[in-house]
Design a protein around this motif. Sequence first.
Motif, mmCIF file in Angstrom:
data_model
loop_
_atom_site.group_PDB
_atom_site.id
_atom_site.type_symbol
_atom_site.label_atom_id
_atom_site.label_comp_id
_atom_site.label_asym_id
_atom_site.label_seq_id
_atom_site.Cartn_x
_atom_site.Cartn_y
_atom_site.Cartn_z
ATOM 1 N N ALA A 91 0.570 9.104 36.476
ATOM 2 C CA ALA A 91 1.556 9.966 37.896
ATOM 3 C C ALA A 91 2.815 10.776 37.417
ATOM 4 C CB ALA A 91 1.995 8.849 38.756
ATOM 5 N N GLU A 92 3.428 10.161 36.169
ATOM 6 C CA GLU A 92 4.555 10.562 35.387
ATOM 7 C C GLU A 92 4.522 11.384 35.152
ATOM 8 O OE1 GLU A 92 7.796 10.160 36.521
ATOM 9 O OE2 GLU A 92 7.265 7.891 37.685
ATOM 10 N N VAL A 93 2.769 11.923 34.256
ATOM 11 C CA VAL A 93 2.833 12.840 33.103
ATOM 12 C C VAL A 93 3.014 13.910 34.823
ATOM 13 C CG1 VAL A 93 1.072 14.432 32.200
ATOM 14 C CG2 VAL A 93 2.318 12.011 31.196
ATOM 15 N N ALA A 94 2.182 13.558 35.454
ATOM 16 C CA ALA A 94 1.731 14.752 36.544
ATOM 17 C C ALA A 94 3.384 15.373 37.086
ATOM 18 C CB ALA A 94 0.525 14.190 38.277
ATOM 19 N N ALA A 95 3.836 14.902 37.169
ATOM 20 C CA ALA A 95 4.564 15.010 38.351
ATOM 21 C C ALA A 95 5.906 15.461 37.187
ATOM 22 C CB ALA A 95 5.587 13.752 38.537
ATOM 23 N N LEU A 96 5.390 15.464 35.748
ATOM 24 C CA LEU A 96 6.550 16.078 35.284
ATOM 25 C C LEU A 96 6.741 17.715 35.101
ATOM 26 C CD1 LEU A 96 8.451 15.516 32.421
ATOM 27 C CD2 LEU A 96 6.300 16.181 30.829
ATOM 28 N N ALA A 97 9.103 18.091 35.611
ATOM 29 C CA ALA A 97 8.433 19.115 35.187
ATOM 30 C C ALA A 97 9.296 19.949 33.533
ATOM 31 C CB ALA A 97 9.995 19.268 35.667
ATOM 32 N N LEU A 98 8.346 20.947 33.215
ATOM 33 C CA LEU A 98 8.932 21.121 31.738
ATOM 34 C C LEU A 98 9.818 22.422 32.617
ATOM 35 C CD1 LEU A 98 5.247 20.883 30.523
ATOM 36 C CD2 LEU A 98 7.049 19.648 30.224
ATOM 37 N N PRO A 99 10.631 22.399 32.037
ATOM 38 C CA PRO A 99 11.897 23.317 31.722
ATOM 39 C C PRO A 99 12.032 24.699 31.050
ATOM 40 C CG PRO A 99 13.052 21.768 30.636
ATOM 41 C CD PRO A 99 11.758 21.421 31.172
#
Length: 167
Positions: A14-22
Amino acid sequence: MRHRRLNSLDRSNAEVAALALPPAVFKTCPWQPRELIEQGLRQWLRCCAAALRDNQIIGMPSHAVDEAWHGFILCTARYSAFCERAYGQFLHHHPEGGAPAGAPAATEPMREQLRRTVIAWSMVAGPGERCVLWDLDERVGVEKPWGIDAARVAAIEADLARLSQRV
Protein backbone atom coordinates in the motif's frame (compact mmCIF):
# COMPACT_ATOMS: atom_id res chain seq x y z
CA MET A 1 2.89 -15.08 13.14
CA ARG A 2 1.90 -15.68 9.51
CA HIS A 3 -1.03 -13.25 9.87
CA ARG A 4 1.35 -10.49 11.04
CA ARG A 5 3.69 -11.18 8.11
CA LEU A 6 0.90 -10.89 5.56
CA ASN A 7 -0.14 -7.59 7.10
CA SER A 8 3.41 -6.24 6.86
CA LEU A 9 3.55 -7.06 3.12
CA ASP A 10 0.10 -5.59 2.59
CA ARG A 11 1.18 -2.41 4.40
CA SER A 12 4.35 -2.20 2.31
CA ASN A 13 2.46 -2.75 -0.93
CA ALA A 14 0.00 0.00 0.00
CA GLU A 15 2.84 2.42 0.82
CA VAL A 16 4.62 1.63 -2.46
CA ALA A 17 1.38 2.17 -4.40
CA ALA A 18 0.76 5.51 -2.66
CA LEU A 19 4.34 6.71 -3.07
CA ALA A 20 4.64 10.03 -4.91
CA LEU A 21 7.99 10.06 -6.70
CA PRO A 22 9.32 13.58 -7.31
CA PRO A 23 11.09 14.39 -10.61
CA ALA A 24 14.44 14.44 -8.74
CA VAL A 25 14.25 10.64 -8.53
CA PHE A 26 14.87 10.46 -12.27
CA LYS A 27 17.55 13.16 -12.47
CA THR A 28 20.35 10.68 -13.29
CA CYS A 29 18.10 8.12 -14.98
CA PRO A 30 17.92 9.12 -18.66
CA TRP A 31 16.20 6.03 -20.06
CA GLN A 32 12.65 5.97 -21.39
CA PRO A 33 9.84 5.25 -20.97
CA ARG A 34 10.00 6.63 -17.45
CA GLU A 35 6.71 4.89 -16.60
CA LEU A 36 8.36 1.50 -17.13
CA ILE A 37 11.30 2.43 -14.90
CA GLU A 38 8.89 3.71 -12.26
CA GLN A 39 7.00 0.42 -12.45
CA GLY A 40 10.29 -1.42 -12.00
CA LEU A 41 11.24 0.76 -9.02
CA ARG A 42 7.89 0.08 -7.37
CA GLN A 43 8.29 -3.66 -7.96
CA TRP A 44 11.82 -3.50 -6.50
CA LEU A 45 10.56 -1.69 -3.40
CA ARG A 46 7.89 -4.36 -2.96
CA CYS A 47 10.53 -7.11 -3.26
CA CYS A 48 12.55 -5.30 -0.60
CA ALA A 49 9.61 -5.62 1.81
CA ALA A 50 9.73 -9.42 1.59
CA ALA A 51 13.52 -9.43 1.88
CA LEU A 52 13.56 -7.17 4.94
CA ARG A 53 10.79 -9.17 6.57
CA ASP A 54 12.86 -12.34 6.19
CA ASN A 55 16.25 -10.69 6.94
CA GLN A 56 17.54 -11.40 3.44
CA ILE A 57 19.75 -9.45 1.05
CA ILE A 58 18.49 -9.34 -2.52
CA GLY A 59 20.24 -8.20 -5.68
CA MET A 60 19.25 -5.38 -8.01
CA PRO A 61 18.47 -6.77 -11.49
CA SER A 62 18.22 -3.43 -13.33
CA HIS A 63 20.76 -0.64 -13.82
CA ALA A 64 17.97 1.77 -14.82
CA VAL A 65 15.95 1.00 -11.68
CA ASP A 66 19.11 1.22 -9.59
CA GLU A 67 19.66 4.77 -10.88
CA ALA A 68 16.07 5.70 -10.00
CA TRP A 69 16.49 4.13 -6.55
CA HIS A 70 19.67 6.21 -6.05
CA GLY A 71 17.66 9.30 -6.97
CA PHE A 72 15.02 8.37 -4.41
CA ILE A 73 17.64 7.72 -1.72
CA LEU A 74 19.04 11.23 -2.33
CA CYS A 75 15.64 12.65 -1.42
CA THR A 76 16.68 11.74 2.11
CA ALA A 77 13.68 12.98 4.11
CA ARG A 78 11.17 11.40 1.71
CA TYR A 79 13.15 8.17 1.48
CA SER A 80 13.58 7.81 5.23
CA ALA A 81 9.89 8.52 5.89
CA PHE A 82 8.85 6.07 3.17
CA CYS A 83 11.08 3.33 4.63
CA GLU A 84 9.65 3.84 8.10
CA ARG A 85 6.05 3.69 6.82
CA ALA A 86 6.58 0.81 4.38
CA TYR A 87 9.06 -1.36 6.26
CA GLY A 88 9.25 -0.10 9.81
CA GLN A 89 12.98 0.41 9.31
CA PHE A 90 15.49 2.05 7.00
CA LEU A 91 16.32 0.18 3.78
CA HIS A 92 20.06 0.49 3.33
CA HIS A 93 21.79 0.37 -0.02
CA HIS A 94 24.87 -1.81 -0.32
CA PRO A 95 26.41 -1.15 -3.75
CA GLU A 96 28.96 -3.67 -4.96
CA GLY A 97 32.02 -3.27 -2.76
CA GLY A 98 30.21 -0.94 -0.34
CA ALA A 99 28.69 -3.31 2.21
CA PRO A 100 30.16 -3.42 5.73
CA ALA A 101 32.79 -6.12 6.26
CA GLY A 102 31.18 -9.43 7.17
CA ALA A 103 27.72 -8.48 5.85
CA PRO A 104 26.20 -11.05 3.48
CA ALA A 105 26.08 -8.41 0.73
CA ALA A 106 29.88 -8.12 1.00
CA THR A 107 30.64 -11.82 0.72
CA GLU A 108 28.06 -13.71 -1.30
CA PRO A 109 27.80 -13.80 -5.08
CA MET A 110 25.37 -11.50 -6.88
CA ARG A 111 23.92 -14.59 -8.58
CA GLU A 112 22.63 -15.75 -5.17
CA GLN A 113 21.27 -12.30 -4.31
CA LEU A 114 19.43 -12.19 -7.66
CA ARG A 115 17.99 -15.67 -7.01
CA ARG A 116 16.51 -14.29 -3.81
CA THR A 117 15.10 -11.32 -5.73
CA VAL A 118 13.10 -13.77 -7.87
CA ILE A 119 11.93 -15.51 -4.69
CA ALA A 120 10.96 -12.17 -3.12
CA TRP A 121 8.96 -11.31 -6.24
CA SER A 122 7.04 -14.58 -5.91
CA MET A 123 6.00 -13.46 -2.41
CA VAL A 124 4.72 -10.01 -3.38
CA ALA A 125 3.39 -10.39 -6.94
CA GLY A 126 -0.32 -10.14 -7.52
CA PRO A 127 -2.11 -12.90 -9.42
CA GLY A 128 -0.88 -12.87 -13.03
CA GLU A 129 1.36 -9.84 -12.42
CA ARG A 130 4.48 -9.84 -14.60
CA CYS A 131 7.77 -8.62 -13.20
CA VAL A 132 9.39 -6.01 -15.46
CA LEU A 133 12.70 -6.04 -13.56
CA TRP A 134 14.23 -9.08 -15.26
CA ASP A 135 14.60 -7.54 -18.74
CA LEU A 136 13.87 -3.86 -18.10
CA ASP A 137 17.38 -2.69 -19.03
CA GLU A 138 17.16 -4.28 -22.47
CA ARG A 139 13.70 -2.80 -23.00
CA VAL A 140 14.84 0.77 -22.21
CA GLY A 141 18.15 0.56 -24.07
CA VAL A 142 20.72 0.43 -21.25
CA GLU A 143 24.08 -0.02 -22.98
CA LYS A 144 25.30 -2.82 -20.69
CA PRO A 145 22.07 -4.32 -19.33
CA TRP A 146 22.03 -6.20 -16.04
CA GLY A 147 18.87 -8.34 -15.91
CA ILE A 148 18.20 -11.98 -15.19
CA ASP A 149 17.94 -14.45 -18.04
CA ALA A 150 14.36 -15.63 -18.61
CA ALA A 151 15.45 -19.28 -18.45
CA ARG A 152 17.03 -18.71 -15.02
CA VAL A 153 13.90 -16.96 -13.73
CA ALA A 154 11.79 -19.88 -15.00
CA ALA A 155 14.11 -22.42 -13.32
CA ILE A 156 13.94 -20.59 -9.98
CA GLU A 157 10.15 -20.34 -10.25
CA ALA A 158 9.93 -24.06 -11.08
CA ASP A 159 12.05 -24.87 -8.00
CA LEU A 160 9.71 -22.74 -5.88
CA ALA A 161 6.66 -24.54 -7.30
CA ARG A 162 8.21 -27.95 -6.51
CA LEU A 163 9.03 -26.85 -2.97
CA SER A 164 5.52 -25.53 -2.36
CA GLN A 165 4.04 -28.86 -3.53
CA ARG A 166 6.10 -30.68 -0.90
CA VAL A 167 4.81 -28.53 1.94
